[in-house]
Scaffold this motif. Sequence first.
Motif, PDB file in Angstrom:
ATOM      1  N   PRO A 203       1.974  -5.151  -3.391  1.00 48.68           N
ATOM      2  CA  PRO A 203       1.675  -4.935  -4.365  1.00 48.68           C
ATOM      3  C   PRO A 203       2.703  -4.690  -5.997  1.00 48.68           C
TER       4      PRO A 203
ATOM      5  N   GLU B 262      -8.181  -6.546   5.839  1.00 43.75           N
ATOM      6  CA  GLU B 262      -7.555  -7.674   5.498  1.00 43.75           C
ATOM      7  C   GLU B 262      -8.550  -8.710   5.486  1.00 43.75           C
ATOM      8  N   LYS B 263      -9.368  -9.728   4.795  1.00 44.71           N
ATOM      9  CA  LYS B 263     -10.345 -10.410   4.500  1.00 44.71           C
ATOM     10  C   LYS B 263     -10.058 -11.328   6.512  1.00 44.71           C
TER      11      LYS B 263
ATOM     12  N   HIS C 251      -5.721  -4.716   2.129  1.00 46.64           N
ATOM     13  CA  HIS C 251      -5.921  -3.615   1.068  1.00 46.64           C
ATOM     14  C   HIS C 251      -5.806  -1.665   2.394  1.00 46.64           C
TER      15      HIS C 251
ATOM     16  N   CYS D 269     -15.258   0.343   3.378  1.00 45.03           N
ATOM     17  CA  CYS D 269     -13.807  -0.867   3.165  1.00 45.03           C
ATOM     18  C   CYS D 269     -13.705  -1.789   4.142  1.00 45.03           C
TER      19      CYS D 269
ATOM     20  N   ARG E 180     -11.434  -4.596  -4.145  1.00 49.98           N
ATOM     21  CA  ARG E 180     -11.052  -5.439  -5.577  1.00 49.98           C
ATOM     22  C   ARG E 180     -10.047  -6.343  -4.278  1.00 49.98           C
ATOM     23  N   GLU E 181      -9.092  -6.736  -4.328  1.00 51.52           N
ATOM     24  CA  GLU E 181      -8.090  -7.575  -3.433  1.00 51.52           C
ATOM     25  C   GLU E 181      -7.722  -6.880  -2.008  1.00 51.52           C
ATOM     26  N   TYR E 182      -7.457  -7.854  -1.268  1.00 56.72           N
ATOM     27  CA  TYR E 182      -7.313  -7.891   0.260  1.00 56.72           C
ATOM     28  C   TYR E 182      -6.170  -7.799   0.273  1.00 56.72           C
TER      29      TYR E 182
ATOM     30  N   HIS F 108       2.029  -2.049  -7.526  1.00 56.16           N
ATOM     31  CA  HIS F 108       1.896  -0.755  -6.744  1.00 56.16           C
ATOM     32  C   HIS F 108       3.047   0.302  -6.493  1.00 56.16           C
TER      33      HIS F 108
END
Length: 75
Positions: free
Chosen positions: A29, A9-10, A62, A49, A58-60, A32
């Motif tokens: 998500p 996670e960001k 992940h 990663c 590309r997106e969190y 998915h």
Amino acid sequence: MTFHPLLVEKTGEAEVSATVQALTEGRRPIGHVTVAVEYSTVNYKDGLCLQPNNGLVREYPHVPGINFTRIQFRS
């Protein structure tokens, strides 16, 4: 169904965290799929990663893991 992935996670502009968490399919998500994985390895790309601004994610959040064995696809 509950699963226990390594979730990246960001946490900031240039920071990420990685923890193993218990997740349900409801957190998946939209668009998915879920696959049944018996085991997986962590390779070089998965390690990248875990680094912020790596250019791979590309997106969190992940879930890394491109190498896995014995799958069953479910929609």
